[in-house]
Design an enzyme around this catalytic site. Structure first.
Site, PDB file in Angstrom:
ATOM      1  N   GLU A 275       0.765  -1.197  -0.136  1.00 30.41           N
ATOM      2  CA  GLU A 275      -0.119  -0.149   0.032  1.00 30.41           C
ATOM      3  C   GLU A 275       0.849   1.262   0.032  1.00 30.41           C
ATOM      4  O   GLU A 275       0.650   2.163  -0.646  1.00 30.41           O
ATOM      5  CB  GLU A 275      -0.841  -0.054   1.238  1.00 30.41           C
ATOM      6  CG  GLU A 275      -2.170  -1.099   1.183  1.00 30.41           C
ATOM      7  CD  GLU A 275      -3.050  -1.192   0.326  1.00 30.41           C
ATOM      8  OE1 GLU A 275      -2.943  -0.220  -0.446  1.00 30.41           O
ATOM      9  OE2 GLU A 275      -3.912  -1.806  -0.037  1.00 30.41           O
ATOM     10  N   ARG A 279       0.559   3.775  -3.371  1.00 31.44           N
ATOM     11  CA  ARG A 279       0.459   5.024  -2.927  1.00 31.44           C
ATOM     12  C   ARG A 279       1.196   6.161  -2.698  1.00 31.44           C
ATOM     13  O   ARG A 279       1.189   7.216  -3.272  1.00 31.44           O
ATOM     14  CB  ARG A 279      -0.660   5.179  -1.666  1.00 31.44           C
ATOM     15  CG  ARG A 279      -1.814   4.152  -2.010  1.00 31.44           C
ATOM     16  CD  ARG A 279      -2.938   4.202  -0.870  1.00 31.44           C
ATOM     17  NE  ARG A 279      -3.703   2.849  -1.044  1.00 31.44           N
ATOM     18  CZ  ARG A 279      -4.859   2.715  -0.637  1.00 31.44           C
ATOM     19  NH1 ARG A 279      -5.662   3.790  -0.304  1.00 31.44           N
ATOM     20  NH2 ARG A 279      -5.550   1.526  -0.580  1.00 31.44           N
ATOM     21  N   ASP A 408      -5.217 -10.014  -8.015  1.00 35.42           N
ATOM     22  CA  ASP A 408      -5.287  -8.914  -9.393  1.00 35.42           C
ATOM     23  C   ASP A 408      -4.247  -8.295 -10.126  1.00 35.42           C
ATOM     24  O   ASP A 408      -3.852  -8.615 -11.103  1.00 35.42           O
ATOM     25  CB  ASP A 408      -6.413  -7.921  -8.808  1.00 35.42           C
ATOM     26  CG  ASP A 408      -6.081  -7.561  -7.563  1.00 35.42           C
ATOM     27  OD1 ASP A 408      -4.985  -7.673  -7.023  1.00 35.42           O
ATOM     28  OD2 ASP A 408      -6.839  -6.197  -7.311  1.00 35.42           O
ATOM     29  N   GLU A 543     -11.723   0.754 -10.551  1.00 41.91           N
ATOM     30  CA  GLU A 543     -11.342  -0.237 -11.452  1.00 41.91           C
ATOM     31  C   GLU A 543     -12.259  -0.137 -12.624  1.00 41.91           C
ATOM     32  O   GLU A 543     -11.795  -0.201 -13.954  1.00 41.91           O
ATOM     33  CB  GLU A 543     -11.656  -1.598 -11.025  1.00 41.91           C
ATOM     34  CG  GLU A 543     -10.165  -2.015 -10.144  1.00 41.91           C
ATOM     35  CD  GLU A 543     -10.447  -1.460  -8.578  1.00 41.91           C
ATOM     36  OE1 GLU A 543     -11.800  -1.344  -8.252  1.00 41.91           O
ATOM     37  OE2 GLU A 543      -9.416  -1.441  -7.851  1.00 41.91           O
TER      38      GLU A 543
HETATM   39  C1  DMJ Z   1      -6.170   0.731  -4.990  1.00 44.30           C
HETATM   40  O1  DMJ Z   1      -5.250   0.853  -3.888  1.00 44.30           O
HETATM   41  C2  DMJ Z   1      -5.463  -0.198  -6.106  1.00 44.30           C
HETATM   42  O2  DMJ Z   1      -6.153   0.109  -7.340  1.00 44.30           O
HETATM   43  C3  DMJ Z   1      -5.205  -1.499  -5.947  1.00 44.30           C
HETATM   44  O3  DMJ Z   1      -4.808  -2.052  -7.023  1.00 44.30           O
HETATM   45  C4  DMJ Z   1      -6.482  -2.102  -5.310  1.00 44.30           C
HETATM   46  N1  DMJ Z   1      -7.142  -1.342  -4.417  1.00 44.30           N
HETATM   47  C5  DMJ Z   1      -7.386  -0.044  -4.693  1.00 44.30           C
HETATM   48  C6  DMJ Z   1      -8.423   0.416  -5.343  1.00 44.30           C
HETATM   49  O4  DMJ Z   1      -9.621  -0.304  -5.413  1.00 44.30           O
END
Ligand code: DMJ
Length: 643
Positions: A275, A279, A408, A543
């Protein structure tokens, strides 16, 4: 009587040959060595044997170090093939020359000539840095490579199930300083009405954050307060490059001041590696690339190096958590596993950091993870399990395969790393293409009655028609791959899945998607989309909007903009909080009571609103997809120059 006379005599051994003449005969040498060996005392022989044994042990012990060095050379080799050209990358599509800011001058705009000069210094600096690296032979190789490119000879061509990719065919070298295409910060008057509406929504979200949560991680808009996750101003950092792209100069400058004066990573705090990479590190790098402002690069270097202890594990598969103040890392309390998506979705950022700093340790750490996973058993037609053990480096909890949570972005980053690196790293492409075939073979089905194509899950060979909203990154990724030369059927699949993701919104009362849906597989029985009570929430996730952006940008079909507009209006109607900010909701299937959750996730500003703005833009060069890849948090990072 005399005793018999003592016979005195000298014994003389005559050599068969003149001893002064050199005899290199093999058997003579053998005999002579053996004789010498026999002439030695027992003690001498033991000492020699001991010495030989000691030398052997030393040799074995130093082997790993040597091989590390050889490995290092391999990286330097790669490095030499794609030298750092930070300023080219920084300058490419979106740098407004007139608004470049100087950290020494408190972020005030620098005059164009001065800015150019500073960037020239950076450019020269990075070239010198490039020169310092790697022995001359490697540079020679680089030259040879360039001439190969020019001759169009011997280029690596990858072929996989119909996809023919020539490494240098699609990605061009970035323009030289003289050719830089400067796209100024967005001018409000030139925006489309829909873009203006997004800007307005962003201002509303930012206003709430500024008033009730300034400098904290997330806004709680209902209670007009904030929540802390890492205590690092997550929303502010995630939103920086969005403000730049939207042209919100004042807001950007204010946030920049906070980064410059308040943001410190010297904190005794545990952060999640994934994270904080996507970010914070991604946000700072993305902002640096759009603005050329070295403040953001300095901050990126700081957080990047503080995250590195995560890789000190027996297997080199990183731990999930790092204490950025203490320099220690650990797995979660209940397991020594890490999540596969997490350890394979930090690569774009660390590779970019290596390119910018000239320090290969970042790239080596994340590339090792990918190489390890490339050759790991336990996959199913290229699909990966969700967990990996940090001690033994093996997948754990085998047999469950999803493109949703915990796996994912593994798939997303396979493709994007390949693009980022100039389409040369064939193992990444191979793994990506194999995985997409694995999806088609094992996870694709059509729902009833509308025959929506969806991606389900596999648990120990049992198919489940469950699809997370998170899977809606896939249409965009597939379309991006097709744009970069992969098989056209990827684009067809992208379009089919895009329709499904849109229906996940359109079929609810609020027009917003739930977190998870189950598709109906039985004809003449109910609706296509079923939502279980525990899955009815919406967290303002990006998404579907992200994929709409790619589909519109890459096909030109305006219906994707219209779908996005419907979704945007649903967000405004059901998640906007009048006192400032937007909120997650608990129930997308109740227009009368969506039940607000009191949280605005940082990715709403970092991703969702940014993708809305780009989706509604008619300017396809705004963050050009041939120059940038977006990380999984929508922060743009440059594609490396190929020559
Ligand atoms: C975000 O932090 C990123 O897109 C991550 O890949 C998946 N989760 C969240 C958004 O849904």
């Amino acid at each position: 009587m005399f005793p018999p006379a003592r016979k005195e005599f000298i014994s003389l051994t005559l050599p068969e040959q003149d001893p002064r003449s050199y005899n290199n005969n093999k058997s003579w040498r053998k005999q002579s060595c053996w004789r010498k060996w026999k002439q030695l005392s027992r003690l001498q022989r033991s000492l020699i044997l001991l010495l030989v044994a000691f030398l052997l042990i030393c040799g074995i012990a130093t082997y790993p170090n040597l091989s590390e060095q050889w490995k290092g050379n391999e990286y330097q080799h790669r490095w030499a093939l794609s030298p750092v050209q930070c300023t080219d990358a920084c300058h490419s599509a979106v740098i407004p020359a007139l608004t470049e800011t100087s950290p020494e001058e408190g972020g005030r705009p620098v005059a164009p000539r001065k800015a150019e000069k500073r960037l020239e210094v950076e450019r020269t600096g990075s070239r010198q840095l490039g020169k310092k690296r790697g022995p001359p032979s490697l540079k020679l190789q680089k030259k040879e490579n360039v001439s190969e490119v020019q001759a169009g000879d011997g280029l690596p061509v990858h072929s996989w199930r119909g996809a023919m990719i020539e490494a240098d065919q699609v990605t061009e070298a970035p323009p030289s300083a003289a050719e830089i295409e400067v796209v100024p910060v967005q001018v409000p008057g030139k925006l489309t009405d829909r873009q203006m509406a997004v800007t307005e929504a962003f201002r509303h979200a930012w206003g709430g954050y500024k008033e009730f949560a300034w400098g904290h991680d997330e806004l709680k808009p209902i209670s007009k307060s904030y929540s802390e996750w890492f205590g690092l101003g997550l929303t502010l950092i995630d939103a920086l490059d969005t403000m730049w792209i939207l042209g919100l100069k004042e807001e950007f400058e204010e946030a920049r001041r906070w980064v410059s004066t308040e943001l410190s990573f010297a904190k005794n705090v545990d952060v999640n590696l994934f994270e904080s990479t996507i970010r914070i590190l991604g946000g700072l790098l993305g902002t640096f690339h759009l603005t050329g402002d070295s403040l953001f690069l300095e901050k990126a270097k700081d957080i990047g190096s503080r995250l590195m202890p995560a890789f000190n594990t027996p297997s080199k598969i990183p731990y999930s958590d790092v204490n950025i103040g203490r320099g220690t890392a650990h797995p979660p309390r209940w397991t020594s596993d890490s999540t596969v998506a997490e350890v394979t979705s930090i690569q774009l950022e660390f590779r970019d950091l290596s390119r910018l700093t000239g320090d290969m340790k970042y790239q080596m750490a994340v590339d090792d993870v990918m190489k390890h996973i490339h050759s790991l058993g336990g996959k199913h037609d290229g699909l990966v399990p969700m967990f990996i053990n940090t001690n033994n480096g093996q997948f754990s909890h085998l047999g469950v395969f999803t493109l949703g949570a915990r796996a994912d972005s593994y798939y997303e980053y396979l493709l994007k790393q390949w693009i980022q690196g100039g389409k040369k790293e064939s193992e990444l492409l191979e793994d990506y293409l194999q995985a997409i075939e694995g999806v088609k073979k094992n996870l694709l089905r059509k729902s009833e009655p509308k025959k929506l194509t969806f991606v389900g899950e596999l648990a120990h060979n049992n198919f489940s028609p469950k699809m997370d909203h998170l899977v809606c990154f896939l249409p965009g990724t597939l379309a991006l791959g097709a744009h970069h030369g992969l098989a056209p059927d990827h684009m067809e699949l992208a379009k089919a899945l895009m329709e499904t993701c849109y229906q996940m919104y359109a079929q609810t009362e609020t027009g917003l998607s739930p977190e998870i849906v189950h598709f109906n597989l039985f004809p003449r029985q109910g609706k296509d989309v079923e939502i279980k009570p525990a899955d009815k929430h919406n967290l303002l996730r990006p998404e579907t909007v992200e994929s709409l952006f790619y589909l519109h940008r890459l096909t030109g079909d305006k219906k994707y903009q219209d779908w996005g507009w419907h979704i945007f209006n649903s967000f405004i109607k059901y998640t906007k909080v009048s006192s400032g900010g937007f909120t997650s909701i608990n129930n997308v299937d109740s227009a009368s009571n969506p039940d607000p959750r009191d949280k605005m996730e940082s990715f709403f500003l970092g991703e969702t609103l940014k993708y809305f703005f780009l989706l509604f833009s008619e300017d396809f060069s705004l963050v050009d997809l041939d120059r940038f890849v977006f990380n999984t948090e929508a922060h743009p990072l440059p594609i490396w120059p190929t020559a």
